[in-house]
Scaffold this motif. Sequence first.
Motif, PDB file in Angstrom:
ATOM      1  N   PRO A 147       0.827  -1.213   0.000  1.00 54.74           N
ATOM      2  CA  PRO A 147       0.000   0.000   0.000  1.00 54.74           C
ATOM      3  C   PRO A 147       0.859   1.262   0.000  1.00 54.74           C
ATOM      4  O   PRO A 147       1.969   1.257   0.533  1.00 54.74           O
ATOM      5  CB  PRO A 147      -0.795  -0.125   1.309  1.00 54.74           C
ATOM      6  CG  PRO A 147       0.121  -0.908   2.213  1.00 54.74           C
ATOM      7  CD  PRO A 147       0.832  -1.888   1.322  1.00 54.74           C
ATOM      8  N   GLN A 148       0.332   2.305  -0.601  1.00 52.35           N
ATOM      9  CA  GLN A 148       1.043   3.583  -0.590  1.00 52.35           C
ATOM     10  C   GLN A 148       0.857   4.239   0.771  1.00 52.35           C
ATOM     11  O   GLN A 148      -0.233   4.212   1.335  1.00 52.35           O
ATOM     12  CB  GLN A 148       0.513   4.494  -1.701  1.00 52.35           C
ATOM     13  CG  GLN A 148       1.270   5.807  -1.813  1.00 52.35           C
ATOM     14  CD  GLN A 148       0.886   6.589  -3.054  1.00 52.35           C
ATOM     15  OE1 GLN A 148       0.986   6.097  -4.169  1.00 52.35           O
ATOM     16  NE2 GLN A 148       0.423   7.819  -2.859  1.00 52.35           N
ATOM     17  N   TRP A 149       1.912   4.849   1.283  1.00 52.95           N
ATOM     18  CA  TRP A 149       1.957   5.317   2.672  1.00 52.95           C
ATOM     19  C   TRP A 149       0.827   6.276   3.041  1.00 52.95           C
ATOM     20  O   TRP A 149       0.360   6.289   4.173  1.00 52.95           O
ATOM     21  CB  TRP A 149       3.305   5.984   2.950  1.00 52.95           C
ATOM     22  CG  TRP A 149       3.533   7.269   2.184  1.00 52.95           C
ATOM     23  CD1 TRP A 149       3.942   7.387   0.890  1.00 52.95           C
ATOM     24  CD2 TRP A 149       3.351   8.602   2.668  1.00 52.95           C
ATOM     25  NE1 TRP A 149       4.040   8.712   0.528  1.00 52.95           N
ATOM     26  CE2 TRP A 149       3.684   9.487   1.607  1.00 52.95           C
ATOM     27  CE3 TRP A 149       2.954   9.159   3.887  1.00 52.95           C
ATOM     28  CZ2 TRP A 149       3.633  10.870   1.723  1.00 52.95           C
ATOM     29  CZ3 TRP A 149       2.897  10.543   4.008  1.00 52.95           C
ATOM     30  CH2 TRP A 149       3.230  11.380   2.924  1.00 52.95           C
ATOM     31  N   ASN A 150       0.361   7.096   2.075  1.00 50.29           N
ATOM     32  CA  ASN A 150      -0.653   8.098   2.417  1.00 50.29           C
ATOM     33  C   ASN A 150      -1.984   7.848   1.732  1.00 50.29           C
ATOM     34  O   ASN A 150      -2.823   8.738   1.668  1.00 50.29           O
ATOM     35  CB  ASN A 150      -0.157   9.500   2.042  1.00 50.29           C
ATOM     36  CG  ASN A 150       0.008   9.676   0.533  1.00 50.29           C
ATOM     37  OD1 ASN A 150       0.104   8.698  -0.206  1.00 50.29           O
ATOM     38  ND2 ASN A 150       0.049  10.919   0.082  1.00 50.29           N
ATOM     39  N   CYS A 151      -2.186   6.628   1.216  1.00 46.66           N
ATOM     40  CA  CYS A 151      -3.389   6.349   0.430  1.00 46.66           C
ATOM     41  C   CYS A 151      -4.366   5.464   1.195  1.00 46.66           C
ATOM     42  O   CYS A 151      -3.976   4.466   1.811  1.00 46.66           O
ATOM     43  CB  CYS A 151      -3.003   5.673  -0.896  1.00 46.66           C
ATOM     44  SG  CYS A 151      -4.418   5.423  -2.004  1.00 46.66           S
ATOM     45  N   ASN A 152      -5.639   5.839   1.106  1.00 47.28           N
ATOM     46  CA  ASN A 152      -6.701   5.047   1.721  1.00 47.28           C
ATOM     47  C   ASN A 152      -7.743   4.650   0.686  1.00 47.28           C
ATOM     48  O   ASN A 152      -8.945   4.592   0.982  1.00 47.28           O
ATOM     49  CB  ASN A 152      -7.355   5.822   2.864  1.00 47.28           C
ATOM     50  CG  ASN A 152      -6.418   5.977   4.050  1.00 47.28           C
ATOM     51  OD1 ASN A 152      -6.045   4.994   4.686  1.00 47.28           O
ATOM     52  ND2 ASN A 152      -5.998   7.197   4.329  1.00 47.28           N
ATOM     53  N   CYS A 153      -7.264   4.382  -0.534  1.00 47.24           N
ATOM     54  CA  CYS A 153      -8.166   3.857  -1.550  1.00 47.24           C
ATOM     55  C   CYS A 153      -8.631   2.467  -1.112  1.00 47.24           C
ATOM     56  O   CYS A 153      -8.148   1.903  -0.121  1.00 47.24           O
ATOM     57  CB  CYS A 153      -7.475   3.783  -2.915  1.00 47.24           C
ATOM     58  SG  CYS A 153      -6.175   2.524  -3.035  1.00 47.24           S
ATOM     59  N   ARG A 154      -9.573   1.904  -1.832  1.00 44.10           N
ATOM     60  CA  ARG A 154     -10.123   0.600  -1.464  1.00 44.10           C
ATOM     61  C   ARG A 154      -9.020  -0.448  -1.334  1.00 44.10           C
ATOM     62  O   ARG A 154      -9.032  -1.265  -0.399  1.00 44.10           O
ATOM     63  CB  ARG A 154     -11.148   0.156  -2.512  1.00 44.10           C
ATOM     64  CG  ARG A 154     -11.734  -1.229  -2.272  1.00 44.10           C
ATOM     65  CD  ARG A 154     -12.705  -1.632  -3.380  1.00 44.10           C
ATOM     66  NE  ARG A 154     -13.193  -2.979  -3.170  1.00 44.10           N
ATOM     67  CZ  ARG A 154     -12.541  -4.086  -3.538  1.00 44.10           C
ATOM     68  NH1 ARG A 154     -11.371  -3.991  -4.132  1.00 44.10           N
ATOM     69  NH2 ARG A 154     -13.066  -5.276  -3.303  1.00 44.10           N
ATOM     70  N   ASN A 155      -8.074  -0.438  -2.261  1.00 46.29           N
ATOM     71  CA  ASN A 155      -7.003  -1.433  -2.227  1.00 46.29           C
ATOM     72  C   ASN A 155      -6.097  -1.265  -1.014  1.00 46.29           C
ATOM     73  O   ASN A 155      -5.831  -2.218  -0.276  1.00 46.29           O
ATOM     74  CB  ASN A 155      -6.155  -1.338  -3.496  1.00 46.29           C
ATOM     75  CG  ASN A 155      -6.830  -1.969  -4.703  1.00 46.29           C
ATOM     76  OD1 ASN A 155      -7.810  -2.689  -4.585  1.00 46.29           O
ATOM     77  ND2 ASN A 155      -6.282  -1.699  -5.883  1.00 46.29           N
ATOM     78  N   CYS A 156      -5.594  -0.044  -0.819  1.00 42.56           N
ATOM     79  CA  CYS A 156      -4.643   0.195   0.272  1.00 42.56           C
ATOM     80  C   CYS A 156      -5.284  -0.025   1.639  1.00 42.56           C
ATOM     81  O   CYS A 156      -4.699  -0.672   2.516  1.00 42.56           O
ATOM     82  CB  CYS A 156      -4.067   1.611   0.170  1.00 42.56           C
ATOM     83  SG  CYS A 156      -2.973   1.855  -1.246  1.00 42.56           S
ATOM     84  N   ALA A 157      -6.496   0.512   1.805  1.00 39.63           N
ATOM     85  CA  ALA A 157      -7.189   0.340   3.081  1.00 39.63           C
ATOM     86  C   ALA A 157      -7.506  -1.132   3.338  1.00 39.63           C
ATOM     87  O   ALA A 157      -7.373  -1.632   4.461  1.00 39.63           O
ATOM     88  CB  ALA A 157      -8.464   1.180   3.099  1.00 39.63           C
ATOM     89  N   GLY A 158      -7.922  -1.844   2.282  1.00 39.89           N
ATOM     90  CA  GLY A 158      -8.267  -3.250   2.431  1.00 39.89           C
ATOM     91  C   GLY A 158      -7.067  -4.115   2.765  1.00 39.89           C
ATOM     92  O   GLY A 158      -7.167  -5.048   3.571  1.00 39.89           O
ATOM     93  N   LEU A 159      -5.909  -3.811   2.165  1.00 40.42           N
ATOM     94  CA  LEU A 159      -4.711  -4.590   2.463  1.00 40.42           C
ATOM     95  C   LEU A 159      -4.281  -4.371   3.910  1.00 40.42           C
ATOM     96  O   LEU A 159      -3.933  -5.327   4.621  1.00 40.42           O
ATOM     97  CB  LEU A 159      -3.582  -4.211   1.507  1.00 40.42           C
ATOM     98  CG  LEU A 159      -2.330  -5.071   1.617  1.00 40.42           C
ATOM     99  CD1 LEU A 159      -2.604  -6.502   1.170  1.00 40.42           C
ATOM    100  CD2 LEU A 159      -1.181  -4.486   0.811  1.00 40.42           C
ATOM    101  N   ARG A 160      -4.324  -3.111   4.363  1.00 42.24           N
ATOM    102  CA  ARG A 160      -3.945  -2.823   5.756  1.00 42.24           C
ATOM    103  C   ARG A 160      -4.871  -3.523   6.741  1.00 42.24           C
ATOM    104  O   ARG A 160      -4.438  -4.013   7.790  1.00 42.24           O
ATOM    105  CB  ARG A 160      -3.968  -1.315   6.004  1.00 42.24           C
ATOM    106  CG  ARG A 160      -2.869  -0.547   5.310  1.00 42.24           C
ATOM    107  CD  ARG A 160      -2.773   0.870   5.852  1.00 42.24           C
ATOM    108  NE  ARG A 160      -1.963   1.699   4.970  1.00 42.24           N
ATOM    109  CZ  ARG A 160      -2.449   2.536   4.061  1.00 42.24           C
ATOM    110  NH1 ARG A 160      -3.763   2.674   3.943  1.00 42.24           N
ATOM    111  NH2 ARG A 160      -1.645   3.240   3.303  1.00 42.24           N
ATOM    112  N   ALA A 161      -6.172  -3.553   6.399  1.00 41.21           N
ATOM    113  CA  ALA A 161      -7.165  -4.137   7.311  1.00 41.21           C
ATOM    114  C   ALA A 161      -7.202  -5.663   7.236  1.00 41.21           C
ATOM    115  O   ALA A 161      -7.830  -6.316   8.075  1.00 41.21           O
ATOM    116  CB  ALA A 161      -8.550  -3.569   6.990  1.00 41.21           C
ATOM    117  N   GLY A 162      -6.555  -6.229   6.226  1.00 40.33           N
ATOM    118  CA  GLY A 162      -6.577  -7.675   6.063  1.00 40.33           C
ATOM    119  C   GLY A 162      -7.851  -8.192   5.437  1.00 40.33           C
ATOM    120  O   GLY A 162      -8.136  -9.390   5.494  1.00 40.33           O
TER     121      GLY A 162
END
Length: 305
Positions: free
Chosen positions: A15-30
């Motif tokens: 994920p990109q450090w400052n991004c909360n797109c669906r992909n980045c947020a979903g990867l962080r959340a598992g």
Amino acid sequence: MRIHVLGAGAGGGFPQWNCNCRNCAGLRAGTLKARARTQSSIAIGDDEGHWLLCNASPDILTQLQHFPGAQPARALRDTALAGVLLIDAQIDHSTGLYMLREHREKLALWCTQPVYEDLTQGNPILRLLAHYCSVDWHCLQADGRSFTVPQLPSLRFAAIPLISNAPPYSPHRDRPVPGDNIGLLVEDIRSGGRLFYAPGLGVMQPAVLDAMCSADVVLVDGTCWQDDELIALGISHKTAREMGHLPQSGEQGMLAQLARLPARTRRILIHINNTNPILDEDSAEHAQLRAQGVELAHDCMEFSL
């Protein structure tokens, strides 16, 4: 010939450090079935254990730590890297040169004249390196002629000019000149295996298609799924094509172009932006790739030709 994918993501990684797109947020959340990816770079090696670094991303130190082949440990300070080849002057492909400043001798560097100028003027990395290891510059001619790298004599390289875009700090931004971007055609003269590598490809020209058709594996631009992907998300005002990247979807998109290649050709996408829905392995877009026999590069992916 051996290929090791050091990083498969576009600028910023995933994920990109400052991004909360669906992909980045979903990867962080598992909650998203996907792999994290560092920024795009590969290493090309021979049977003798020598490797050429193709692009040097900002994530290079982490990438090399996960690549045992780069460290033969024959001396107190050692490396299996014969040098670095840059396909353009973009930040996500060149900033890692800063991290190689501890090299004990001049760092062998292959790039075109426009790339060298951008990295001595607009973004003067090479001028800074003169205070550390310095560089031994080999000027690439983006005309398809073959050349060799001394430490990898069994491999033959050719730089194919591409239409993409120069970085924002280049005088050629939005007005590209030959040599701003290249694709790399690599042949193993022993096995006959061929690789075509182009993480930034904006227009499919006849010479580029010919080079891809001659290759056993193509490792090419997978940045965006849709041309207006970043505009639709409110992230940018530019289309993928305006940034120098051919989107995958659409009548003339990358998937349509890859379908023109011989059936024997292995097709792999690299330089995948964090917003691209193909990163979601449960998505319809990812399923479409699989149905067409197209793969996604991932960090530490390896194959031989």
